[in-house]
Scaffold this active site. Structure first.
Site, PDB file in Angstrom:
ATOM      1  N   ASN A  21      -7.182   0.811   9.355  1.00  0.00           N
ATOM      2  CA  ASN A  21      -8.389   0.701   8.526  1.00  0.00           C
ATOM      3  C   ASN A  21      -8.383  -0.704   7.939  1.00  0.00           C
ATOM      4  OD1 ASN A  21     -10.394   0.846   6.617  1.00  0.00           O
ATOM      5  ND2 ASN A  21      -9.340   2.351   5.310  1.00  0.00           N
ATOM      6  N   TRP A  22      -9.261  -1.545   8.464  1.00  0.00           N
ATOM      7  CA  TRP A  22      -9.244  -2.955   8.038  1.00  0.00           C
ATOM      8  C   TRP A  22     -10.008  -3.182   6.741  1.00  0.00           C
ATOM      9  CZ3 TRP A  22     -10.078  -5.714  13.437  1.00  0.00           C
ATOM     10  CH2 TRP A  22      -8.906  -5.568  14.184  1.00  0.00           C
ATOM     11  N   LYS A  23     -10.664  -2.140   6.241  1.00  0.00           N
ATOM     12  CA  LYS A  23     -11.401  -2.270   4.972  1.00  0.00           C
ATOM     13  C   LYS A  23     -12.284  -3.532   5.017  1.00  0.00           C
ATOM     14  CE  LYS A  23      -7.787   0.379   2.807  1.00  0.00           C
ATOM     15  NZ  LYS A  23      -7.011   0.705   1.602  1.00  0.00           N
TER      16      LYS A  23
ATOM     17  N   HIS B  74     -13.129   8.295   2.677  1.00  0.00           N
ATOM     18  CA  HIS B  74     -11.966   7.540   2.182  1.00  0.00           C
ATOM     19  C   HIS B  74     -12.007   7.525   0.650  1.00  0.00           C
ATOM     20  CE1 HIS B  74      -9.299   4.216   1.264  1.00  0.00           C
ATOM     21  NE2 HIS B  74      -8.764   4.420   2.451  1.00  0.00           N
TER      22      HIS B  74
ATOM     23  N   GLU C 174     -11.529   5.288  -1.435  1.00  0.00           N
ATOM     24  CA  GLU C 174     -12.253   4.146  -2.018  1.00  0.00           C
ATOM     25  C   GLU C 174     -13.752   4.410  -2.034  1.00  0.00           C
ATOM     26  OE1 GLU C 174     -10.436   1.123   0.424  1.00  0.00           O
ATOM     27  OE2 GLU C 174      -8.550   1.484  -0.627  1.00  0.00           O
TER      28      GLU C 174
ATOM     29  N   GLU D  77      -4.096  11.133   2.246  1.00  0.00           N
ATOM     30  CA  GLU D  77      -3.779   9.845   1.635  1.00  0.00           C
ATOM     31  C   GLU D  77      -3.697   9.992   0.125  1.00  0.00           C
ATOM     32  OE1 GLU D  77      -5.036   6.369   4.317  1.00  0.00           O
ATOM     33  OE2 GLU D  77      -6.806   6.956   3.194  1.00  0.00           O
TER      34      GLU D  77
ATOM     35  N   GLY E  74      -2.203   1.075  -0.900  1.00  0.00           N
ATOM     36  CA  GLY E  74      -2.167  -0.346  -1.258  1.00  0.00           C
ATOM     37  C   GLY E  74      -1.198  -0.671  -2.384  1.00  0.00           C
TER      38      GLY E  74
ATOM     39  N   SER F 219       0.433   3.049   2.187  1.00  0.00           N
ATOM     40  CA  SER F 219       1.575   2.149   2.311  1.00  0.00           C
ATOM     41  C   SER F 219       2.462   2.447   3.520  1.00  0.00           C
ATOM     42  CB  SER F 219       2.387   2.137   1.013  1.00  0.00           C
ATOM     43  OG  SER F 219       1.575   1.673  -0.066  1.00  0.00           O
TER      44      SER F 219
ATOM     45  N   GLY G   2      -3.657   0.845   6.269  1.00  0.00           N
ATOM     46  CA  GLY G   2      -4.522  -0.193   5.713  1.00  0.00           C
ATOM     47  C   GLY G   2      -3.883  -1.557   5.871  1.00  0.00           C
ATOM     48  N   GLY G   3      -3.257  -2.041   4.785  1.00  0.00           N
ATOM     49  CA  GLY G   3      -2.706  -3.395   4.735  1.00  0.00           C
ATOM     50  C   GLY G   3      -1.897  -3.811   5.958  1.00  0.00           C
TER      51      GLY G   3
HETATM   52  P1  PGA Z   1      -2.608   1.071   2.769  1.00  0.00           P
HETATM   53  O1  PGA Z   1      -4.063   1.764   2.919  1.00  0.00           O
HETATM   54  O2  PGA Z   1      -1.900   1.292   4.083  1.00  0.00           O
HETATM   55  O3  PGA Z   1      -2.910  -0.393   2.528  1.00  0.00           O
HETATM   56  O4  PGA Z   1      -1.912   1.727   1.646  1.00  0.00           O
HETATM   57  C1  PGA Z   1      -4.210   3.001   3.531  1.00  0.00           C
HETATM   58  C2  PGA Z   1      -5.659   3.421   3.531  1.00  0.00           C
HETATM   59  O5  PGA Z   1      -6.353   3.197   2.528  1.00  0.00           O
HETATM   60  O6  PGA Z   1      -6.146   4.013   4.510  1.00  0.00           O
END
Ligand code: PGA
Length: 256
Positions: free
Chosen positions: A10-12, A100, A102, A172, A178, A218, A239-240
Site C-alpha cells: 500500500n503506497w498510500k 483502510h 486512515e 491492521e 507506521g 509495521s 505500507g512503509g
Molecule cells: P505500515 O502500514 O506497514 O507502514 O505500518 C501498513 C498499512 O497501513 O497498510
C-alpha cells in the site's frame, strides 16, 4: 486447506507515476519470476500512477498484480474527486483496498460506506482487501475482538458465502501502522483466528477455510518470516516497507 499467500504493498500518498514505474521495474529485477507461482503480489499506487504501473506491468510481463487504494461505490455521477469501480476495472485493477483505517479515521468513512464499496468492487469482478483493526485504547480496554469482528460483519453484510470466500481481509491494528510497533506474530495470529471464526459463523466452514486474511502494521523484511509461519496469517498488507523496492523484494522472498 492451504490458502495462497498474498502480499500487497500500500503506497498510500507516495510515489509519483514516474517513481512508481521505477519501483515496479526495480522490484521485478530483484524477484525471480518463479516466486510468483506460489504467492500473489500486489502493488497499490495512487490513482494518478495506476495507468503507468498497469502499462509497465503488462509491457514487461511482470507477474505483479495491480491494486487501488480506494473506490467510490457509484458508477458515475456528481461525486467530485471520486473514482468509480468501472474506471478501475478498465485499468485491469485486480484488488481494491477498502476501509483502510486512515480512510475511516481521517476521512470519516463509515461501516456502511465500506460495505457499499465491498459490494461495488465485487460486482465489478475485482477483489476487495477489506481492512479492520482496533485503536490502542480499544486494545487496552479488551475490545479488540468485538471491534474487528463487528467491522468484518458490517463490511461483508449482504455478500453471498461463495463470493465472501474470494475476499481478502486485512487485520491492521491501528497502533501498529507506521509506528514500528508491530503486533507479535502470536497476537496477530490470535486475532486473525477470531476473525476467521466470525467468518465461519456468518458464512460457514467452507468460506472460513478459504478466505485469506492478511496482517498489516509495521511489516518489515525482518518480521515477515515469523508472521508467515503462523497458521492463520495468509499474507501481509505492507505500507512503509513496500515503498522501497529492496525492502519489498525481501518481503516477497520471505521463504528464502
Ligand atoms: P505500515 O502500514 O506497514 O507502514 O505500518 C501498513 C498499512 O497501513 O497498510
Amino acid at each position: 486447506m492451504s490458502r495462497r499467500p498474498i502480499l500487497a504493498g500500500n503506497w498510500k500518498m507516495h510515489h509519483t507515476h514516474l517513481d512508481a514505474i521505477q519501483v515496479v521495474q526495480k522490484l521485478s529485477y530483484q524477484v525471480d519470476p518463479k516466486t510468483y507461482d506460489d504467492v500473489d503480489v500486489v502493488v497499490c499506487p495512487t490513482f494518478t500512477a495506476l495507468r503507468s504501473v498497469q502499462t509497465t506491468l503488462e509491457a514487461d510481463r511482470i507477474p505483479i498484480q495491480l491494486g487501488a487504494q480506494d473506490v467510490h461505490w457509484e458508477e458515475h455521477g456528481a461525486f467530485t474527486g471520486e473514482v468509480s469501480p468501472t474506471m478501475l476495472e478498465k485499468l485491469n485493477v485486480a484488488y481494491v483496498i477498502v476501509g483502510h483505517s486512515e480512510r475511516r479515521e481521517l476521512f470519516g468513512e463509515t461501516d456502511d460506506n465500506v460495505n457499499k464499496k465491498v459490494q461495488a468492487v465485487l460486482a465489478h469482478g475485482m477483489t476487495p482487501i477489506l481492512c479492520v483493526g482496533e485503536t490502542l485504547d480499544e486494545r487496552e480496554a479488551g475490545q479488540t475482538q468485538a471491534k474487528v469482528t463487528g467491522q468484518v460483519r458490517a463490511g461483508l453484510a449482504g455478500v453471498k458465502a461463495e463470493v465472501a470466500a474470494t475476499v481478502v481481509l486485512a487485520y491492521e491494528p491501528i497502533w501498529a501502522i507506521g509506528t514500528g510497533k508491530n503486533a507479535t506474530s502470536e497476537d496477530a495470529n490470535e486475532t486473525i483466528g477470531q476473525i476467521r471464526a466470525e467468518v465461519r459463523e456468518m458464512f460457514g466452514a467452507g468460506t472460513a477455510s478459504e478466505i485469506r486474511i492478511q496482517y498489516g502494521g509495521s511489516v518489515k523484511p525482518g518480521n515477515i518470516g515469523e508472521l508467515m509461519e503462523m497458521p492463520e496469517i495468509d499474507g501481509a498488507l505492507v505500507g512503509g516497507a513496500s515503498l522501497d523496492p529492496d525492502d519489498f523484494a525481501r518481503i516477497i522472498r520471505y521463504r528464502d
